[in-house]
Design an enzyme around this catalytic site. Structure first.
Site, mmCIF file in Angstrom:
data_model
loop_
_atom_site.group_PDB
_atom_site.id
_atom_site.type_symbol
_atom_site.label_atom_id
_atom_site.label_comp_id
_atom_site.label_asym_id
_atom_site.label_seq_id
_atom_site.Cartn_x
_atom_site.Cartn_y
_atom_site.Cartn_z
ATOM 1 N N ARG A 101 0.846 -1.186 0.000
ATOM 2 C CA ARG A 101 0.000 0.000 0.000
ATOM 3 C C ARG A 101 0.881 1.236 0.000
ATOM 4 O O ARG A 101 1.771 1.358 0.836
ATOM 5 C CB ARG A 101 -0.830 -0.038 1.284
ATOM 6 C CG ARG A 101 -2.216 0.482 1.162
ATOM 7 C CD ARG A 101 -2.991 0.163 2.410
ATOM 8 N NE ARG A 101 -2.475 0.826 3.602
ATOM 9 C CZ ARG A 101 -3.230 1.316 4.566
ATOM 10 N NH1 ARG A 101 -4.535 1.237 4.470
ATOM 11 N NH2 ARG A 101 -2.716 1.881 5.625
ATOM 12 N N THR A 105 -0.937 7.667 -0.840
ATOM 13 C CA THR A 105 -2.253 7.549 -1.495
ATOM 14 C C THR A 105 -3.109 6.430 -0.902
ATOM 15 O O THR A 105 -4.316 6.396 -1.127
ATOM 16 C CB THR A 105 -2.086 7.261 -2.997
ATOM 17 O OG1 THR A 105 -1.482 5.955 -3.123
ATOM 18 C CG2 THR A 105 -1.191 8.277 -3.680
ATOM 19 N N ASP A 197 0.852 -1.942 12.203
ATOM 20 C CA ASP A 197 1.226 -2.479 10.889
ATOM 21 C C ASP A 197 1.463 -3.988 11.016
ATOM 22 O O ASP A 197 2.414 -4.431 11.660
ATOM 23 C CB ASP A 197 2.498 -1.776 10.393
ATOM 24 C CG ASP A 197 2.819 -2.173 8.958
ATOM 25 O OD1 ASP A 197 2.867 -1.289 8.099
ATOM 26 O OD2 ASP A 197 3.019 -3.386 8.702
ATOM 27 N N ASP A 200 4.914 -5.394 9.671
ATOM 28 C CA ASP A 200 6.042 -5.019 10.534
ATOM 29 C C ASP A 200 6.025 -5.802 11.839
ATOM 30 O O ASP A 200 7.063 -6.240 12.329
ATOM 31 C CB ASP A 200 5.995 -3.512 10.848
ATOM 32 C CG ASP A 200 6.481 -2.678 9.668
ATOM 33 O OD1 ASP A 200 7.029 -3.262 8.705
ATOM 34 O OD2 ASP A 200 6.307 -1.445 9.709
HETATM 35 C C1 PRP Z 1 -1.202 -4.259 4.755
HETATM 36 C C2 PRP Z 1 -2.081 -5.472 4.999
HETATM 37 C C3 PRP Z 1 -2.952 -5.490 3.773
HETATM 38 C C4 PRP Z 1 -3.130 -4.020 3.466
HETATM 39 C C5 PRP Z 1 -4.506 -3.612 3.903
HETATM 40 O O1 PRP Z 1 -0.195 -4.553 3.875
HETATM 41 O O2 PRP Z 1 -1.361 -6.655 5.197
HETATM 42 O O3 PRP Z 1 -2.383 -6.165 2.668
HETATM 43 O O4 PRP Z 1 -2.138 -3.315 4.226
HETATM 44 O O5 PRP Z 1 -4.746 -2.294 3.566
HETATM 45 P P1 PRP Z 1 -5.912 -1.863 2.552
HETATM 46 O O6 PRP Z 1 -7.127 -2.646 2.919
HETATM 47 O O7 PRP Z 1 -6.058 -0.403 2.842
HETATM 48 O O8 PRP Z 1 -5.454 -2.124 1.165
HETATM 49 P P2 PRP Z 1 0.934 -3.489 3.465
HETATM 50 O O9 PRP Z 1 0.515 -2.748 2.257
HETATM 51 O O10 PRP Z 1 1.305 -2.684 4.667
HETATM 52 O O11 PRP Z 1 2.129 -4.422 3.014
HETATM 53 P P3 PRP Z 1 3.023 -5.442 3.871
HETATM 54 O O12 PRP Z 1 2.127 -6.592 4.288
HETATM 55 O O13 PRP Z 1 4.059 -5.853 2.921
HETATM 56 O O14 PRP Z 1 3.555 -4.701 5.078
HETATM 57 N N1 URA Z 2 -2.316 -2.250 7.058
HETATM 58 C C1 URA Z 2 -1.924 -2.624 8.312
HETATM 59 O O1 URA Z 2 -0.971 -3.398 8.470
HETATM 60 N N2 URA Z 2 -2.595 -2.108 9.354
HETATM 61 C C2 URA Z 2 -3.641 -1.284 9.227
HETATM 62 O O2 URA Z 2 -4.219 -0.867 10.244
HETATM 63 C C3 URA Z 2 -4.016 -0.906 7.921
HETATM 64 C C4 URA Z 2 -3.362 -1.411 6.864
#
Ligand code: PRP
Ligand code: URA
Length: 205
Positions: A101, A105, A197, A200
């Site tokens: 994400r 944006t 997150d 993380d």
């Molecule tokens: C997080 C989570 C989802 C997304 C959800 O991933 O694991 O995939 O955000 O957000 P949304 O519903 O607003 O799209 P992230 O993009 O942080 O990637 P990561 O798992 O690699 O940290």
């Molecule tokens: N992605 C995450 O990991 N946490 C949130 O709360 C939203 C998006």
């Protein structure tokens, strides 16, 4: 189409997951336990067909899954929730969809997609702990449908009402299972109260 899986042990483990005091090990452990419990409900209405089984005493009727199961975690954090499902569904194939994400944006960007060839004839379980704006899950479901998937369900740990609405609008045919429907998104599109997150915290980054 959203089912909140409410169970005392899930509620208790989710408390550890949410806590700012839980370290990576505690987070992983609790997520793993919840995944195993959620798997039970997420697969509750998966079709079976009759089969014959011979016990040491006689022939009797048994059951087998009508179709293969494919688990598809959204990278990265989906891997953390997928492992518990894979322990129960030991015969399942695994596909991966990589999305991140954009921090400004909040739009998802695709960077990887590798799905098993037999997806059209399988039960597909799309997995990601967080349904925030819903963009990542909805884009991942687009990829699954483009690849031919016809039977999809989505399992997440925590959902925001905004994400549920957005996902349902784009994919009204896909049932959503979650362990918690939280209050809202904040101005950074993080789920409140949420867990922070997910990637993380699971990977210790
Ligand atoms: C997080 C989570 C989802 C997304 C959800 O991933 O694991 O995939 O955000 O957000 P949304 O519903 O607003 O799209 P992230 O993009 O942080 O990637 P990561 O798992 O690699 O940290
Ligand atoms: N992605 C995450 O990991 N946490 C949130 O709360 C939203 C998006």
């Amino acid at each position: 189409m959203i089912q909140v899986i409410d169970h005392p042990i899930i509620r208790e483990r989710l408390t550890h997951i949410r806590s700012v005091d839980s370290d990576t090990a505690a987070f992983r452990h609790a997520l793993h336990d919840i995944a195993r419990l959620m798997c039970f409900e997420v697969t509750r209405n998966i079709e079976t067909t009759p089969t014959e089984v011979v016990t040491p005493l006689k022939k009797t009727e048994g059951h087998k899954l009508a179709r293969p199961v494919i688990l598809v975690p959204i990278l990265r954090a989906g891997v953390g929730l997928m492992n518990g499902f894979a322990e129960i569904l030991t015969e399942a194939s695994v596909g991966y969809i990589g999305l991140y994400r954009d921090e400004e944006t909040h739009q998802p960007h695709s960077y990887y997609c590798k799905l098993p060839a037999h997806i059209a004839d399988s039960e597909v379980i799309l997995i990601d702990p967080m349904l925030a704006t819903g963009g990542s899950a909805a884009d991942a479901a687009d990829e699954l449908k483009k690849a031919g998937a016809r039977r999809i369900r989505f399992a997440c740990l925590i959902a925001a009402p905004e994400g549920v609405a957005a996902f349902e609008e784009r994919h009204p045919d896909i049932p959503v299972f979650t362990a918690s429907l939280d209050e809202k998104l904040n101005e950074d599109a993080y789920i409140v109260p949420g867990l922070g997150d997910a990637g993380d915290r699971y990977f210790g980054t």
